[in-house]
Design a protein around this motif. Structure first.
Motif, short mmCIF file in Angstrom:
data_model
loop_
_atom_site.label_atom_id
_atom_site.label_comp_id
_atom_site.label_asym_id
_atom_site.label_seq_id
_atom_site.Cartn_x
_atom_site.Cartn_y
_atom_site.Cartn_z
N VAL A 37 0.84 -1.20 0.00
CA VAL A 37 0.00 0.00 0.00
C VAL A 37 0.87 1.25 0.00
N LEU A 38 0.48 2.25 -0.77
CA LEU A 38 1.18 3.53 -0.82
C LEU A 38 0.41 4.52 0.04
N SER A 39 1.08 5.18 1.00
CA SER A 39 0.38 6.10 1.90
C SER A 39 0.91 7.52 1.75
N ASN A 69 -8.83 8.49 10.75
CA ASN A 69 -8.68 9.62 9.84
C ASN A 69 -8.12 9.21 8.48
N ILE A 70 -7.78 7.95 8.30
CA ILE A 70 -7.17 7.48 7.06
C ILE A 70 -8.26 7.13 6.06
N VAL A 71 -8.16 7.72 4.86
CA VAL A 71 -9.12 7.45 3.80
C VAL A 71 -8.38 6.93 2.57
N GLY A 72 -9.13 6.45 1.60
CA GLY A 72 -8.52 5.97 0.37
C GLY A 72 -9.13 4.66 -0.07
N ILE A 281 -4.04 3.10 -2.25
CA ILE A 281 -3.55 4.39 -1.77
C ILE A 281 -4.34 4.76 -0.53
N LEU A 282 -3.63 5.18 0.52
CA LEU A 282 -4.25 5.65 1.75
C LEU A 282 -3.76 7.07 2.03
#
Length: 437
Positions: A37-39, A69-72, A281-282
């Motif tokens: 995963v790419l953050s 709070n993490i979206v994607g 993506i996050l």
């Protein structure tokens, strides 16, 4: 199977038991990153505010599973998960896309001809390419050794005896040698070039590459160093890019760019490689909101960029522990009114948020401070919290103002854009009246 959730919300029990959700629950971003995963903002810069070891996409809280709070989006095998902003209406995710563009590019206007409201799927990935390119190019143009055959009057390496006898007999002074030399027109740069050309060819995307002098310069450098570029080779370049390996850590910032470019060109989900379990993506919505507000008010406020240690300040004098602080924004000029962005609704603003602002106000000798948050509706709201105690008059009494910016719920992109421009203008006008006493 596709699961759609919102940030900072409890996960329904019937979804919490599903395979994908169970597999990623209570895994921190460091673990997810290791799986493909790419953050963000980690891909752009280091971020003390978003610790990969302490941040979770979905975690247990008081006996229930919650989003954070993490979206994607991410996927694993045939399952997909999309976490959107709770403030966005229905499925359009206009505000998420809008904040991404403002945070990464800072100059969205209706005159640009860039309709991000129509961007779906992997076209959204194109929005990250300019920022990632600028980040990668800080290390300069990528180059590597390539094996090459020579036949001239210089010794470039070991003599190829078989070739020497074939082409240089009788001997006329030339040497058939095999050697190594640096080249810039590599598979890596060719992949980036193809992604840039694909963006240029898309009427809805091409202005991404014209936003400022830095990106224009870097695009020109990529073009200048890929003289072998041919459109007909695109599929071959994409296939070869899956074998790219960076052996020099100096160029590691090219890795996120490679992944984004490949996924954009393929039009598929983001993938790290054949061994990846997860991909996607996050984005830290709190970081995104802070960067967005910074883009809106940058004309009159200095953004401290605490995530890269820029413009740091201290609370205490002549102490080993000076009390490092990072007010999000400070008003330009002699009057330094501190402003902080909080990715919260009004009811989420807590005492520690106000205490933090009071510390900033004390440090910068300001009787005024502003907390910017989400109003929770499409209308802006404001509230003032006055400090208790004896003061000469109300003007000298310190106060913290809490301003909630409205988010349009329009179903059409054009109307959404007009609404948000009005909200931003209203916010800037509100802040322009702030002075310290």
């Amino acid at each position: 199977m596709k699961y759609e959730l919102k940030d900072n919300q409890p996960v329904a029990s019937n979804i919490a038991s599903k395979g994908l959700i169970k597999e990623i629950s209570d895994q921190n971003l460091a673990a997810l990153t290791n799986q493909g995963v790419l953050s963000f903002p980690a891909a752009l810069k280091s971020s003390p505010d978003l610790s990969a070891s302490d941040s979770y996409l979905i975690t247990h809280y008081k006996g229930q599973l919650w989003t954070t709070n993490i979206v994607g989006f991410l996927s694993i095998r045939t399952s997909q998960l999309e976490i959107g902003l709770r403030v966005d209406s229905s499925q359009n995710q206009f505000f998420l896309r809008y904040m991404i563009y403002r945070a990464l590019h800072l100059n969205l206007s209706s005159e640009l001809g860039l309709n991000i409201g129509k961007m779906t799927g992997t076209k959204i990935l194109a929005m990250f390419i300019p920022a990632l390119l600028n980040k990668a190019m800080q290390a300069g143009i990528y180059k590597e050794y390539e094996n090459k055959q020579f036949n001239d009057y210089q010794l470039h390496g070991a003599i190829d005896v078989k070739r020497q006898l074939k082409v240089n007999v009788p001997f006329v002074g030339k040497f058939a040698t095999n050697g190594h030399q640096f080249t810039r027109d590599t598979e890596l740069l060719e992949l980036i070039r193809h992604a840039l050309e694909a963006i240029k060819a898309d009427v809805n995307l091409r202005n991404l590459l014209n936003r400022d002098q830095t990106i224009r310069k870097n695009v020109a450098l990529i073009v200048a160093n890929t003289p072998n570029y041919q459109l007909k080779n695109r599929q071959k370049v994409i296939a070869q890019s899956k074998k790219i390996q960076l052996r020099n850590n100096y160029f590691l910032n090219y890795l996120p760019l490679i992944r984004i470019c490949r996924a954009f060109l393929e039009g598929t989900e983001l993938q790290q490689g054949s061994k990846s379990i997860l991909n996607g993506i996050l984005i830290d919505a709190a970081w995104l909101f802070e960067e967005y507000i910074g883009a809106v008010i940058e004309e009159n406020f200095v953004h401290s960029h605490n995530k890269i240690g820029q413009d740091k300040q201290y609370l205490f004098k002549d102490r080993v522990d000076k009390g490092l602080i990072y007010p999000d924004y400070l008003k330009k000029g002699e009057i330094q009114v501190p402003v902080d962005a909080k990715y919260k609704f009004p009811e989420g603003i807590a005492s520690h948020d106000r205490l933090q602002m009071m510390a900033y106000m004390l440090r910068f000798q300001s009787n005024r401070g502003v907390l910017i948050h989400l109003s929770g509706t499409d209308v802006a709201v404001s509230d003032t919290v006055q400090i208790e105690g004896q003061y000469v008059d109300d003007e000298s009494r310190p106060q913290v103002t809490e301003y909630g910016i409205g988010v349009s719920q329009a179903g059409q992109w054009e109307q959404f854009l007009m609404d948000m421009h009005k909200q931003e203008k209203q916010l800037c006008q509100f802040l322009s009246g702030f002075t310290t006493y």
